[in-house]
Design an enzyme around this catalytic site. Sequence first.
Site, PDB file in Angstrom:
ATOM      1  N   LYS A  53      10.707  -7.269   4.717  1.00 26.16           N
ATOM      2  CA  LYS A  53      10.184  -6.068   4.084  1.00 26.16           C
ATOM      3  C   LYS A  53       8.981  -5.645   4.909  1.00 26.16           C
ATOM      4  O   LYS A  53       8.022  -6.406   5.066  1.00 26.16           O
ATOM      5  CB  LYS A  53       9.766  -6.373   2.640  1.00 26.16           C
ATOM      6  CG  LYS A  53       8.881  -5.309   1.982  1.00 26.16           C
ATOM      7  CD  LYS A  53       9.652  -4.048   1.672  1.00 26.16           C
ATOM      8  CE  LYS A  53       8.775  -3.064   0.882  1.00 26.16           C
ATOM      9  NZ  LYS A  53       8.481  -3.533  -0.484  1.00 26.16           N
ATOM     10  N   SER A  55       6.483  -2.035   6.353  1.00 22.77           N
ATOM     11  CA  SER A  55       6.093  -0.665   6.078  1.00 22.77           C
ATOM     12  C   SER A  55       6.990   0.299   6.845  1.00 22.77           C
ATOM     13  O   SER A  55       7.375   0.031   7.990  1.00 22.77           O
ATOM     14  CB  SER A  55       4.639  -0.451   6.507  1.00 22.77           C
ATOM     15  OG  SER A  55       4.321   0.917   6.475  1.00 22.77           O
ATOM     16  N   THR A 111       2.359   2.416   6.035  1.00 18.52           N
ATOM     17  CA  THR A 111       2.484   3.828   5.689  1.00 18.52           C
ATOM     18  C   THR A 111       1.181   4.342   5.101  1.00 18.52           C
ATOM     19  O   THR A 111       0.766   5.476   5.363  1.00 18.52           O
ATOM     20  CB  THR A 111       3.632   4.037   4.684  1.00 18.52           C
ATOM     21  OG1 THR A 111       4.839   3.555   5.251  1.00 18.52           O
ATOM     22  CG2 THR A 111       3.794   5.501   4.328  1.00 18.52           C
ATOM     23  N   ALA A 112       0.526   3.505   4.297  1.00 18.31           N
ATOM     24  CA  ALA A 112      -0.749   3.910   3.707  1.00 18.31           C
ATOM     25  C   ALA A 112      -1.740   4.313   4.794  1.00 18.31           C
ATOM     26  O   ALA A 112      -2.403   5.354   4.699  1.00 18.31           O
ATOM     27  CB  ALA A 112      -1.311   2.766   2.862  1.00 18.31           C
ATOM     28  N   HIS A 155      -0.015  -0.539  -4.172  1.00 15.78           N
ATOM     29  CA  HIS A 155       0.545  -1.410  -5.210  1.00 15.78           C
ATOM     30  C   HIS A 155      -0.161  -1.237  -6.557  1.00 15.78           C
ATOM     31  O   HIS A 155      -0.522  -0.135  -6.950  1.00 15.78           O
ATOM     32  CB  HIS A 155       0.537  -2.866  -4.757  1.00 15.78           C
ATOM     33  CG  HIS A 155       1.266  -3.106  -3.469  1.00 15.78           C
ATOM     34  ND1 HIS A 155       2.450  -2.453  -3.156  1.00 15.78           N
ATOM     35  CD2 HIS A 155       0.998  -3.904  -2.421  1.00 15.78           C
ATOM     36  CE1 HIS A 155       2.863  -2.870  -1.966  1.00 15.78           C
ATOM     37  NE2 HIS A 155       2.006  -3.740  -1.505  1.00 15.78           N
TER      38      HIS A 155
END
Length: 282
Positions: A53, A55, A111-112, A155
Amino acid sequence: MKIAFSPCPNDTFIFHGWVHNKIPGAAQLDVTYADIDKTNGWAADSDSYDMLKISCAALPWVLSDYALLPCGGALGRGCGPLILTAKGSAAVQDPTALSGKRVAVPSERSTAYLLFRLWVAQQVPNGVGEIVILPFHEIMPAVRDGKVDAGLVIHEARFTYPSYGLEQVTDLGKWWEDDTGLPIPLGAIVARRDLDLQAIANWTKASVVQAWAHPEETQEYVLAHAQEMNPEVAQAHINLYVNDFSLDLGKDGYAAIEALLNRAADEGLVPKLPKEAFHPFY
């Protein structure tokens, strides 16, 4: 199969069925739980994992070796990263007050952070100051304690930041959605291209369906790994990040990822997407 994903409730919820051998015919998983900053680096610099997993922002560095699966990831609306600062900070009213300030972020290939850089280029003309990389669960305490001037959070921090005495500068997800009309592309599941990708995608989808069908079975596993142990917060996290895009990215999901990465490439923030980047699924 060796897989690495975060201990966050959305990931443990999605993979509960597969991890606990509830998916008929699925390969046995050997799981490593790690923060997104670590999984982004492993995907780019190591061949130690069959699935990860990561980004969506890290995809340009890994798509030669890994394929983006059409399921298992995290996209959505109303679920974007937040920029937080201490109560009373001038930045709450005027984002240009972040100029030259120290800002904590969870990963330079998240991505943030990519959304943050695109937003800063638009809203803070002189740019921020030092960027400090911290695990996401350490960011709010660092802002609260004055170790940094602002923090970029993801999150379950969306639900808990008021308890740290923090205020929101902006919701980067809302900014992105208003600007593009597309969902926010946050997390992606990738698998090595030399594996049976269709089988892996099928097992991942089956694990999502299993979790939705039997959510009560996932709770102990989810809470055992969550940074936030409050069951209500964990459930709110799952409700927000596990949605139809987790089952199938679909046209809007792929369009959102493409839009983010193409815009970032135009700004020189990431490499350009390779030709047929999303083959064999799109």
